[in-house]
Scaffold this motif. Sequence first.
Motif, PDB file in Angstrom:
ATOM      1  N   VAL A 106      -1.175   5.105 -13.361  1.00 59.24           N
ATOM      2  CA  VAL A 106      -2.536   4.914 -12.860  1.00 59.24           C
ATOM      3  C   VAL A 106      -2.496   4.371 -11.429  1.00 59.24           C
ATOM      4  CG1 VAL A 106      -4.651   3.556 -13.120  1.00 59.24           C
ATOM      5  CG2 VAL A 106      -3.587   4.626 -15.123  1.00 59.24           C
ATOM      6  N   VAL A 107      -1.562   3.459 -11.173  1.00 58.18           N
ATOM      7  CA  VAL A 107      -1.423   2.905  -9.819  1.00 58.18           C
ATOM      8  C   VAL A 107      -1.106   4.019  -8.833  1.00 58.18           C
ATOM      9  CG1 VAL A 107      -0.091   1.335  -8.357  1.00 58.18           C
ATOM     10  CG2 VAL A 107      -0.706   0.658 -10.700  1.00 58.18           C
TER      11      VAL A 107
ATOM     12  N   LYS B 240       1.539   6.029   2.570  1.00 62.03           N
ATOM     13  CA  LYS B 240       2.514   7.082   2.281  1.00 62.03           C
ATOM     14  C   LYS B 240       3.759   6.494   1.636  1.00 62.03           C
ATOM     15  CE  LYS B 240       5.132  10.870   4.406  1.00 62.03           C
ATOM     16  NZ  LYS B 240       5.431  11.593   5.674  1.00 62.03           N
ATOM     17  N   THR B 241       4.243   5.385   2.175  1.00 64.20           N
ATOM     18  CA  THR B 241       5.426   4.740   1.612  1.00 64.20           C
ATOM     19  C   THR B 241       5.144   4.204   0.214  1.00 64.20           C
ATOM     20  OG1 THR B 241       6.242   4.133   3.814  1.00 64.20           O
ATOM     21  CG2 THR B 241       7.109   2.889   1.930  1.00 64.20           C
ATOM     22  N   LEU B 242       3.990   3.571   0.046  1.00 59.21           N
ATOM     23  CA  LEU B 242       3.657   2.985  -1.251  1.00 59.21           C
ATOM     24  C   LEU B 242       3.508   4.046  -2.327  1.00 59.21           C
ATOM     25  CD1 LEU B 242       1.079   0.219  -0.206  1.00 59.21           C
ATOM     26  CD2 LEU B 242       3.528  -0.035  -0.697  1.00 59.21           C
ATOM     27  N   ARG B 243       3.084   5.241  -1.942  1.00 58.32           N
ATOM     28  CA  ARG B 243       2.952   6.312  -2.938  1.00 58.32           C
ATOM     29  C   ARG B 243       4.317   6.718  -3.505  1.00 58.32           C
ATOM     30  NH1 ARG B 243      -1.503   8.117   0.352  1.00 58.32           N
ATOM     31  NH2 ARG B 243      -0.154   9.445   1.621  1.00 58.32           N
TER      32      ARG B 243
ATOM     33  N   GLY C  34      -1.639  -5.503 -17.041  1.00 58.03           N
ATOM     34  CA  GLY C  34      -3.043  -5.825 -17.306  1.00 58.03           C
ATOM     35  C   GLY C  34      -3.950  -5.443 -16.148  1.00 58.03           C
ATOM     36  N   LEU C  35      -3.494  -5.694 -14.923  1.00 53.45           N
ATOM     37  CA  LEU C  35      -4.289  -5.311 -13.749  1.00 53.45           C
ATOM     38  C   LEU C  35      -4.366  -3.790 -13.634  1.00 53.45           C
ATOM     39  CD1 LEU C  35      -5.852  -6.001 -11.211  1.00 53.45           C
ATOM     40  CD2 LEU C  35      -3.664  -6.317 -10.004  1.00 53.45           C
ATOM     41  N   ALA C  36      -3.259  -3.102 -13.931  1.00 55.10           N
ATOM     42  CA  ALA C  36      -3.270  -1.639 -13.899  1.00 55.10           C
ATOM     43  C   ALA C  36      -4.243  -1.084 -14.938  1.00 55.10           C
ATOM     44  CB  ALA C  36      -1.862  -1.099 -14.147  1.00 55.10           C
TER      45      ALA C  36
ATOM     46  N   ARG D 282      -2.449  -2.670  -3.407  1.00 54.59           N
ATOM     47  CA  ARG D 282      -3.178  -1.666  -2.615  1.00 54.59           C
ATOM     48  C   ARG D 282      -4.117  -0.856  -3.512  1.00 54.59           C
ATOM     49  NH1 ARG D 282      -6.323  -0.225   0.907  1.00 54.59           N
ATOM     50  NH2 ARG D 282      -6.086   1.840   1.838  1.00 54.59           N
ATOM     51  N   ALA D 283      -3.669  -0.502  -4.721  1.00 55.64           N
ATOM     52  CA  ALA D 283      -4.522   0.239  -5.651  1.00 55.64           C
ATOM     53  C   ALA D 283      -5.763  -0.579  -6.006  1.00 55.64           C
ATOM     54  CB  ALA D 283      -3.748   0.598  -6.905  1.00 55.64           C
ATOM     55  N   THR D 284      -5.568  -1.883  -6.157  1.00 54.85           N
ATOM     56  CA  THR D 284      -6.707  -2.764  -6.424  1.00 54.85           C
ATOM     57  C   THR D 284      -7.685  -2.732  -5.259  1.00 54.85           C
ATOM     58  OG1 THR D 284      -5.276  -4.228  -7.728  1.00 54.85           O
ATOM     59  CG2 THR D 284      -7.385  -5.124  -6.968  1.00 54.85           C
ATOM     60  N   GLY D 285      -7.151  -2.818  -4.047  1.00 56.78           N
ATOM     61  CA  GLY D 285      -8.004  -2.777  -2.864  1.00 56.78           C
ATOM     62  C   GLY D 285      -8.736  -1.462  -2.717  1.00 56.78           C
ATOM     63  N   VAL D 286      -8.073  -0.369  -3.079  1.00 55.51           N
ATOM     64  CA  VAL D 286      -8.695   0.961  -3.009  1.00 55.51           C
ATOM     65  C   VAL D 286      -9.938   1.004  -3.895  1.00 55.51           C
ATOM     66  CG1 VAL D 286      -8.402   3.344  -3.802  1.00 55.51           C
ATOM     67  CG2 VAL D 286      -6.696   2.312  -2.299  1.00 55.51           C
TER      68      VAL D 286
END
Length: 581
Positions: free
Chosen positions: A102-103, A475-478, A492-494, A559-563
């Motif tokens: 999911v992230v 790009k790097t985080l992906r 849990g956050l995911a 970053r996914a949380t921020g998105v």
Amino acid sequence: MNLFADIRALVIAELEAMTAEGALPAGLETANVAVEPPRDAAHGDMATNAAMVLAKPAGQPPRAIAEALAPRLASDPRITGAEVAGPGFLNLRLAPEVWQGVVGAALDAGRDFGRSDMGRDIRVNVEFVSANPTGPMHVGHTRNAVFGDALASLLAFAGHDVTREYYINDAGAQVDVLARSAYERYREAHGLDPEIAEGLYPGDYLIPVGEALKEKFGDTLIDKPETEWLADVREFATAEMMNMIRADLALLGIRMDVFSSEKAIAASGRIEEAIDTLRRMSLIYEGTLEPPKGKLPEDWEEREQTLFRSTSHGDDVDRPVQKSDGSWTYFAPDIAYHWDKVGRGFDVLIDVLGADHGGYVKRLKAVVSALSNGRVELDAKLIQLVKLFKNGEPFKMSKRAGTFVTLRDVVDQAGPDVTRFVMLTRKNDAALDFDFDKVLEQSKDNPVWYVQYAHARHRSVLRKAAEAGIAADDKTLRGADLAKLSHEAEIGLAKKIAEWPRLVEIAARGHEPHRVAFYLYELASEFHALWNRGNDDPALRFLQEGDADTSQAKIALVRATGVVISAGLGILGVTPVEEMR
């Protein structure tokens, strides 16, 4: 990616396989089969009501269906456990790599994560604010405006073709009162004492209108009879008020796509055309109404009127459209206006109305149903009152407005972002207290600050990564190794991030943008909790010294949380902050 929809599709596929094998009878309706988070997280990651929904039509005990379905679902590599609970609910546990995925999906989609195509090819008209053009917008209009704009954004995010519309009530007696009030300010601009009689609008906001009238007409209207100046002053003052209203809406970042005029609709003959259309449907007739409930017979003057047979479309009583003297009722222009919207090809009409319009909803639904032959849905959303407080006391009325607190007053005190978010922290049909002190305080009890703080913290992590020489661009985080996200708090956050696409569809389907604000608060809580655990457990800190791979996996979660927070705030019309000061 909508993980809940994906698992529901798996459930439906297995039910269809059971049907093909003869374990379930053919023809079962699965529309009400749901997959959702369990009420108690200890019960699993997801739960389905499939067996409970199908038991009666299948003629089988729900537990029997659930026990047959469980091993089928457990054979899917995404599911690590399927347990029957209670009378036949089925609790599911998913593999960690599913949540880690999911992230990655959130990073791949960016701010489009959670977008849906559920509204594809559905045209929606959201008509909101529609304040009488007689003065500046007040705090009640503010909540109406924020709700309508956020709802329009939510529906667009869910794939609908959305039109924002404002209906200008510029044909009633109130605009004559506006003209007379503006004329007195025009006289004042010429050095004469204004005669603000009872019933006129006393607010100072009309002083500039009077000065503008002087600039346009000079002294040519002074001492003229009302019949010679009323029409010109009415048109001029109405235009000035609409300019003021547009400016007020702009303070909240709101832009309408369409402004429709009641006066223009009436002048075009659309009222007569709409009534004739209903007449051809045998829905218009001459008759008398029963006395209103609570009226004694002697209080009721029975008279014949032209009536709309709204009871044929779900209303409680038939409604007058034309008075015995031949003039139209207040309802008639609204019939024409909604007929106009139906004629423009909308599939769904949403009217955002003040709480005092509650008794008006059934007749509007009836006329839309009649004029569209049941094709068009009308949803009327009633906006309850807002109570303002400051320093523990009710916030005083605006002298400029004369009788009420204006939108501009509220935005000046709280700012547009705080105003918008707070106005969405209650469901539209619940009253809302707006305390200027509380909405500006920096605490967990202030939801807008708490959510913005989460976004600012996520940006802080990215800045600190850059300072530490850790590549943390999207790009790097992906490409990060998300398998390193293994702690229950990280998973849990995911899981909370995974709820976002489902939440969007639920909120859009129910026309409930407040759900977005609630969800963002919950997501921020999960994020802050993980941040705080990192203070005690170094292994949970987002930046792991000397371990860039693990750091990038953890930063990917951040970053996914921020998105998601950024996307959710975008729907609410709130600008995410980069840092807290």
